[in-house]
Design a protein around this motif. Structure first.
Motif, short mmCIF file in Angstrom:
data_model
loop_
_atom_site.label_atom_id
_atom_site.label_comp_id
_atom_site.label_asym_id
_atom_site.label_seq_id
_atom_site.Cartn_x
_atom_site.Cartn_y
_atom_site.Cartn_z
N ALA A 87 0.78 -1.11 0.02
CA ALA A 87 0.03 -0.02 -0.01
C ALA A 87 0.79 1.29 -0.10
CB ALA A 87 -1.09 -0.08 1.25
N LEU A 88 2.16 1.12 0.48
CA LEU A 88 3.09 2.43 0.50
C LEU A 88 3.81 2.45 -0.72
CD1 LEU A 88 4.31 1.85 4.30
CD2 LEU A 88 2.48 3.41 3.35
N GLY A 89 3.58 1.69 -1.76
CA GLY A 89 4.18 1.79 -3.02
C GLY A 89 5.79 1.08 -2.84
N ARG A 90 5.91 0.26 -1.91
CA ARG A 90 7.32 -0.26 -1.98
C ARG A 90 7.21 -1.55 -2.70
NH1 ARG A 90 8.43 -1.23 4.43
NH2 ARG A 90 6.31 -2.18 4.23
N THR A 91 8.52 -2.08 -3.15
CA THR A 91 8.51 -3.07 -3.84
C THR A 91 8.44 -4.31 -3.04
OG1 THR A 91 9.42 -2.18 -5.74
CG2 THR A 91 9.60 -4.64 -5.61
N ILE A 92 7.62 -5.52 -3.05
CA ILE A 92 7.59 -6.61 -1.98
C ILE A 92 8.00 -7.94 -2.97
CG2 ILE A 92 6.51 -7.92 -0.57
CD1 ILE A 92 7.24 -5.22 0.65
N TYR A 93 8.77 -8.54 -2.66
CA TYR A 93 9.15 -9.89 -3.23
C TYR A 93 8.59 -11.13 -2.46
CZ TYR A 93 12.48 -7.06 -5.91
OH TYR A 93 13.03 -6.09 -6.83
N THR A 94 7.90 -12.01 -3.20
CA THR A 94 7.41 -13.08 -2.46
C THR A 94 7.67 -14.39 -2.87
OG1 THR A 94 5.52 -12.77 -3.68
CG2 THR A 94 5.13 -11.73 -1.72
N GLY A 95 7.15 -15.48 -2.29
CA GLY A 95 7.75 -16.80 -2.62
C GLY A 95 9.13 -16.80 -2.47
N CYS A 96 9.92 -16.16 -1.22
CA CYS A 96 11.16 -16.57 -1.27
C CYS A 96 11.54 -17.54 -0.29
CB CYS A 96 11.87 -15.20 -0.46
SG CYS A 96 11.18 -13.46 -1.08
N VAL A 138 11.63 -7.10 1.34
CA VAL A 138 11.49 -5.90 0.95
C VAL A 138 12.78 -5.35 0.00
CG1 VAL A 138 10.79 -3.48 1.86
CG2 VAL A 138 9.92 -5.40 3.13
N ASP A 139 12.37 -4.45 -0.98
CA ASP A 139 13.65 -4.04 -1.64
C ASP A 139 14.37 -3.17 -0.72
OD1 ASP A 139 15.19 -3.83 -3.88
OD2 ASP A 139 13.97 -1.95 -4.48
N GLY A 140 15.73 -3.22 -0.72
CA GLY A 140 16.69 -2.36 0.03
C GLY A 140 17.18 -3.05 1.11
N THR A 141 18.24 -2.57 1.79
CA THR A 141 19.08 -3.15 2.58
C THR A 141 18.17 -2.97 4.06
OG1 THR A 141 20.29 -1.20 3.24
CG2 THR A 141 21.38 -2.90 1.74
N CYS A 142 18.38 -3.88 4.90
CA CYS A 142 17.90 -3.52 6.19
C CYS A 142 18.43 -2.72 7.15
CB CYS A 142 18.20 -5.25 7.06
SG CYS A 142 17.30 -6.42 6.36
N PRO A 143 17.78 -2.03 7.76
CA PRO A 143 18.39 -0.97 8.69
C PRO A 143 19.30 -1.51 9.84
CG PRO A 143 15.84 -1.38 9.40
CD PRO A 143 16.42 -2.02 8.11
N VAL A 144 20.46 -0.60 10.02
CA VAL A 144 21.76 -1.14 10.79
C VAL A 144 21.81 0.04 11.72
CG1 VAL A 144 23.91 -2.00 11.04
CG2 VAL A 144 22.63 -2.74 9.26
N ASP A 145 21.86 0.07 12.95
CA ASP A 145 22.12 1.04 13.77
C ASP A 145 23.50 0.83 14.34
OD1 ASP A 145 21.80 3.24 15.46
OD2 ASP A 145 20.72 2.20 16.97
N CYS A 146 24.23 1.80 13.62
CA CYS A 146 25.47 1.77 14.15
C CYS A 146 26.24 3.31 14.57
CB CYS A 146 26.79 1.36 13.04
SG CYS A 146 26.47 -0.35 12.43
N PHE A 147 24.99 4.07 14.73
CA PHE A 147 25.24 5.72 14.94
C PHE A 147 26.05 5.59 16.46
CE2 PHE A 147 23.98 9.87 16.13
CZ PHE A 147 24.48 10.48 14.83
N SER A 148 25.93 4.91 17.13
CA SER A 148 26.62 5.11 18.57
C SER A 148 27.99 5.02 18.36
CB SER A 148 26.07 4.23 19.76
OG SER A 148 24.88 4.58 20.09
N GLU A 149 28.42 3.66 17.66
CA GLU A 149 29.89 3.39 17.50
C GLU A 149 30.38 4.29 16.53
OE1 GLU A 149 27.33 1.48 17.01
OE2 GLU A 149 27.75 -0.35 18.24
N PHE A 150 29.43 5.05 15.62
CA PHE A 150 29.96 5.87 14.75
C PHE A 150 30.52 7.13 15.35
CE2 PHE A 150 28.60 9.78 12.39
CZ PHE A 150 29.74 9.93 11.65
#
Length: 685
Positions: A499-508, A526-538
């Protein structure tokens, strides 16, 4: 020189902190000056050129004005090199360039500097140095225009255009076929078609760097020597500190300009379908080069206006002419034989040799961070290209500028000995090594986990058809927050939109394979990389980096002062050029190539062109962190021991002129006190 003009000069010197007040001129010195003025009609001390000259221009021929202009011109020059370093990862993605090759490209300017610095320093050092420096800046203008012209010749590139909304609107069929390539299609043989390689842009970028190196050699070699020759030795530390401070604003501004440009998509008129945090994002890298070309051109014109010799320096020289000094001797014609004699003489100067080698080792180790820090931040801490360049430039280099100012103030106020300066240089090296070892410990677990995606799916038959040596990098994210190289590697067979217009891949089929009871409803990505929280280390990494920038910058002035004072004044320009040539040959050129090769060794996911490897999309971050930082630390650690050798042999080296009282100055006027330059005598071996 009229009495009125001398009065104006004296009044001006009261307001300029970097100008030593001129000596009172004796009748004999004034007579000599008038004779010299008749010989050259005042051209050597005349400010301006062509139609840009006149009496109103002569007020700018001062030491303070030169320091400011030289610093600002250096600021613009360093902006160009910082901008290139900040956009290097974008160039790699756009033109499919491996890091090793981009390292070779980045040393093009050092190659030409190595080949020209010593020769230009020897022959151009006795010409009109400000105009030679202006010519050098014109080569930087050519460098900027050549680099930016690649975008106008090749455009944004097909990969970037495919990620825009307009691409699907123009050709929906082609866009659909492109999206289908990401799906698992065993019948198609799995491996995607190789991408078209572009070697001409790589040659183009390297040639532009070669041109820039000539300008760099002219600007730095002649500029520092001109400053030291046209100022009192007691004022040199403050002048060096001020010009270095202004120069160090350049990288901060250059990185900030890059961050601003990279926030725009490579084709600003199109709407991208991905965010800036996506590794496939390409920013408008070409835009800043046009701004830099215009700024460099203005700086070149202003430098052209400076005289061959500043009036205040000429007055001092005429006084020294009354004593037995080199200034009273006619200049010899420069020859190759004399140049080789000077080389042999410098090779016996232990302070010069040890100081040069120590600098080379430091440069070799720290060059990895000067060039690849934005790339390091992007890969280790998963920050966007704009964020990485902003942190490297604006924040970290602000501490560098502060370090230069603080060191300049301390040196001018407390006037430390040569041994104290060499000792501080060694301390800085060892503190830098300790900070780099801290880098090794500052990792990000989420970022390190991404390197498992290759092995995670390599043994699964569900995506066996996708495992080639080279793949099309189009990451997708599973519900378990695991990133896969592409939808094909996740075993996906269908594509839809939510519904948000994101590309979804199924049957994975590969998703949930590690679970005992995989659920079909969870087999989507979901299309794109998974979010990674490295801000504290950064932030921790950024804090350590800022501290190292502050400490490291404090040794710039001390290192340069030792280099200037450990040789006779007549050899100064050539020695600086020779040192620059050797530093390029042994440090600036091999270091980026070595570290580029080292970084490529830890690549997990390569792109592929028709003729060669393309750019790297994913690294083994943990192994890379250890290898890169420990290698850099070894070279800087060795440089610290060479600075200890400089400390041992610099016991007789004088950095400053002896303090003079007003009475001494009056005696100087009547030639009753011998003025002895501290650097007119070669060092004892």
């Amino acid at each position: 020189m009229t009495e009125e003009r001398r009065k104006d000069t004296l009044e001006t010197s009261e307001t300029l902190p970097f100008i030593e007040k001129p000596f009172a001129i004796s009748d004999e010195a004034r007579k000599s000056e008038n004779e010299s003025g008749r010989e050259d009609d005042g051209k050597d001390t005349h400010c301006g050129f062509w139609i840009l000259k006149g009496p109103s221009m002569q007020r700018f021929a001062t030491e303070k004005m030169y320091v400011i202009l030289y610093g600002l011109a250096g600021c613009v020059m360093t902006m160009t090199f910082a901008y290139f370093n900040a956009t290097i990862t974008t160039l790699e993605k756009r033109y499919k360039i491996p890091t090793k090759v981009s390292g070779i490209i980045s040393v093009g300017n050092d190659i030409s500097t190595m080949l020209t610095a010593a020769i230009l320093g020897y022959y151009a050092g006795h010409g009109h140095r400000p105009r030679w420096m202006g010519i050098g800046l014109l080569t930087i203008v050519a460098f900027c225009l050549l680099t930016s012209s690649l975008h106008f010749l090749y455009g944004a590139g097909e990969d970037a255009l495919k990620l825009t909304r307009e691409f699907g609107q123009v050709n929906e069929t082609l866009a659909s076929q492109e999206r289908d390539k990401k799906l698992c299609q065993p019948s198609a043989g799995g491996c995607v078609q190789e991408e078209v390689g572009q070697w001409v842009p790589q040659v183009f970028l390297f040639a532009a760097q070669l041109i820039a190196g000539v300008g760099q050699a002219l600007f730095y070699t002649l500029g520092i020597a001109y400053m030291d020759d046209n100022a009192s030795k007691s004022k040199t530390p403050a002048m060096l500190s001020m010009s270095t401070f202004l120069r160090m604003l350049g990288p901060a501004i250059g990185y900030s300009l890059a961050a601003l440009c990279l926030r725009l998509y490579i084709e600003p008129t199109l709407e991208p379908l991905i965010g800036r945090e996506d590794p496939r994002w390409l920013g408008a890298w070409w835009l800043g080069w046009l701004v830099l070309a215009a700024m460099t051109l203005v700086s070149a014109i202003l430098l052209f206006m400076f005289p061959k010799e500043l009036p205040s320096s000429k007055r001092r020289r005429l006084q020294l002419k009354q004593t037995e000094r080199k200034q009273s001797l006619p200049l010899k014609e420069r020859s190759f034989g004399d140049m080789m004699k000077t080389v042999r003489k410098l090779s016996k100067n232990k302070v010069y040799i040890y100081n040069t080698i120590a600098s080379i080792l430091y440069f070799f180790g720290y060059m990895a961070y000067w060039i690849f820090t934005p790339k390091y931040i992007e890969t280790q801490y998963r920050q966007s290209a704009a964020m990485a360049t902003m942190a490297t430039g604006t924040v970290a280099l602000g501490f560098s500028a502060a370090g230069v100012l603080i060191s300049g103030y301390v040196i001018s106020k407390y006037r430390p000995s040569a041994r104290a300066m060499a000792c501080w240089n060694a301390i800085v090296d060892f503190v830098t090594v300790a900070g780099i070892l801290c880098y090794v410990a500052i990792g990000c677990e989420g970022s390190d986990r991404l390197n498992s995606l290759t092995t995670l799916s390599a043994g699964n038959s569900c995506s066996a058809s996708c495992h080639c040596d080279y793949v099309h990098y189009a990451p997708v994210c599973s519900p378990e927050n695991i990133t896969y190289i592409s939808a094909c590697h996740a075993g996906c067979t269908e594509r839809t939109k939510d519904a948000l217009g994101r590309t979804i891949y199924t049957g994975c089929q590969c998703l949930g394979s590690s679970s005992l009871n995989p659920q079909p409803e969870s087999q989507f990505a979901v299309d794109g990389t998974c979010p990674v929280d490295c801000f504290s280390e950064f932030l921790i990494f950024l804090g350590v980096m800022c501290f190292l920038k502050l400490v490291g910058a404090s040794s710039k002035s001390t290192n340069l002062l030792i280099a200037l004072r450990c040789m006779p004044p007549e050899e100064k320009t050539f020695a600086l050029g020779l040192g620059s040539m050797v530093a390029s040959l042994l440090g600036f050129i091999p270091s980026p190539v070595f570290f580029g090769w080292l970084i490529d060794n830890y690549c997990l996911v390569w792109g592929k062109t028709c003729s060669n490897k393309g750019n790297c999309w994913l690294y083994d971050t943990k192994s890379l962190r250890y290898a890169l930082n420990l290698s850099a630390a070894v070279f800087i650690f060795l440089g610290g021991f060479l600075n200890i050798a400089v400390w041992y042999h610099a016991k007789d080296l004088k950095i400053f002129d002896d303090e003079q009282s007003p009475k001494d100055s009056l005696k100087n006027t009547n030639n009753e006190v011998e003025m002895k330059p501290i650097d007119s005598k070669p060092l004892a071996n």
